[in-house]
Design a protein around this motif. Sequence first.
Motif: not given
Lengths: 402, 402
Positions: A109, A113, A174, A176-178, A180-181, A184-185, A187
């Motif tokens: 992340h 950022i 795509w 950058r979004s990946s 982020v996801l 999340d996983q 974390l």
Amino acid sequence: MLDLITTGNHEAVRSEVDHAIARLMEHGMHRATRHGAEVRELWALAADHLRGGKLVRPLLLVEVFDGLRAAAEAATPEGSGDDAPVAERSEVLRLAAAIEVLHYAFLLHDDVIDNDLTRRGRPNLVGALLDGDDLAPAPAVPDQQGSVVTSRGTDSEDDHRVAQDPARARRAHWARSSAVLVGDQMLALAHQIFARVDLPRPAHRELMEVLEDAVVDSAVGEFLDVSLSDGVIEPAEDVIDEMTRTKTATYTLELPLRMASVLAGAPAEVQRALAEAGRHLGIAFQLQDDALSAFGSALDHGKDPWSDLREGKQTAITEYARRTEAWPRIAAALEQDSTVEERGERVRTLLLDCGAREHQQMLIDREVESARDVLEDCGHRVPGPVARVLRALIDELENRSR
Amino acid sequence: MLDLITTGNHEAVRSEVDHAIARLMEHGMHRATRHGAEVRELWALAADHLRGGKLVRPLLLVEVFDGLRAAAEAATPEGSGDDAPVAERSEVLRLAAAIEVLHYAFLLHDDVIDNDLTRRGRPNLVGALLDGDDLAPAPAVPDQQGSVVTSRGTDSEDDHRVAQDPARARRAHWARSSAVLVGDQMLALAHQIFARVDLPRPAHRELMEVLEDAVVDSAVGEFLDVSLSDGVIEPAEDVIDEMTRTKTATYTLELPLRMASVLAGAPAEVQRALAEAGRHLGIAFQLQDDALSAFGSALDHGKDPWSDLREGKQTAITEYARRTEAWPRIAAALEQDSTVEERGERVRTLLLDCGAREHQQMLIDREVESARDVLEDCGHRVPGPVARVLRALIDELENRSR
């Protein structure tokens, strides 16, 4: 980065931790496979990147846990009962893997950022997903206050190039979004491991609190960092101190040390001493990280050499410089209409000249000294093997070049 | 959104859940205050936004839990022992608050990924942080395959405007970064609540697995969604089905139903039936969400009316249309050089004409029918009060307009 070659069985512990991480990733891979080829590939890539670290945090956890247990076992005659509850060593190894996963979640992340594409001297997850599509980070734009700000993907030449190529813009989005996801996983996975540890309720609750402190501090530190870089918060001394204390210090050293003492059932006095020493050493670690980014060799630390400058990072170094007579010249250098390399070299020279490096070293020495004091004050209660691990850590911190 | 006005004591449960959420946010606020004014303000804003939802998921959890417990108590003479372990109701309320927090974590990251600035008919967190700085979402850019893609912040007119104003670009970067970090905190907080529930080990493990399934599915669904929108994955039927099943279905209905049955210690047969019914109803919920976005009234559902079109979303609706003779005309309409509103109206008309709405309704009916079958097959084992909650849910799903 620290190597933490501290104890005789260091390599054995490293291979145990490595194994624990691999097993954790296999579990994720097993799940991912159910969701199709694309999800499996993403997970495999993330698992590969996760394993590129030095394992500072997990090794510290396991070695201090082992030290605390060895001392406790030597002191307590077998079967004397009344022992504090202790975690199984296999669970400690799983938790060691979990804090490496947590670290990777933060890196993912942070890189999104900061719009960074490299990490540890090679493409990070976003960089790898773009796969040769050389979307360079945005160059710096100096603002009115003399701090350097980055557009981070909205106003650079690169982005104008991207703007002219919608397919490339979509691929960057795509990637950058990946990240982020996947962050999340990671974390969530770290929390899952902590949640499932087999410990008596009070110890488990303490363990979850240690994790909470680390996760909240890390987000607070990153939020202050971004707020300062983007000029939303003024660079006041107390804000910069809070950022230095929270961003990586808590989860890098305080987290593994507190975990080790909870998991080994160490006496309250030792738990407090390890937590406090960890806090001081964590701050020293962050201050040294800032110093290496500003004055160190990019070849060694593996990061983009001018990324801090480009992103307008505020640190204890800029905070010191701001209070010297050199600041107007530094501000002017930051605003200069030249390449980031030229500005960077000029700023580095001015920072060195105004004594920022020595001042930073003084701050580092002060924290290390405080850590030493805490350990000494605690006297014989911090067991020998643990004190040795910590002294080795301090030595490494003091001689760190990356 | 569903209202879920199902049981006599619905309003009482809603106020209990509201209270539990408020207490959770207070705990966070207490922590945030320690880190200074800026962190406190961010947390207060997030807590305010979190509380704007309809509480579908927490209400479903608590009402089904209550129904299962009422039935179990009616069936079992007091003190007959041999009961399955059951969670305290106060803990169920905390968990209800936790799944609302989890939902908000997903919304935050989804909105960052989609570059959306509104949610529930008002500014979302990023929109509120930008505070009147009207950074509108990027308009659509049709690509070669006839699907609509968005630039999401790299090639729109708006972003060129931002590019000319570095202060505005910095503020937008700060707002989006803050939303990523708040999302991380919400995800961590939800896991913390689950981790600390007081349950016997096997039941706790099951609860953590239910959470894991929901969190993994949601990320997988969002990853497939982004991959399809950005044209990285081809819109094959099985991929779109997997996305429909995973994106929100699992955590919206399957998660609270499975949680309720684990927490109430329901018999294995009932647990299976509730999980399976939840899966079917969750898919129906997602299919209906797609239908409302494509054909419903923006005034009702509170989202930007053309955001799906702008973002090039692939759904079961576009999947159906792609297989009809109308597709070349729809593709041409998507590529048309006109405003997003004009393209949107044209595409909507073509989709209606080719029968996409009826086909979607058929898919929804099929899932609802399957859920009814599961509940009936399970016979008398799904207790009356629970069956009533589920039938009310099905009725609402069938008559949903937002």
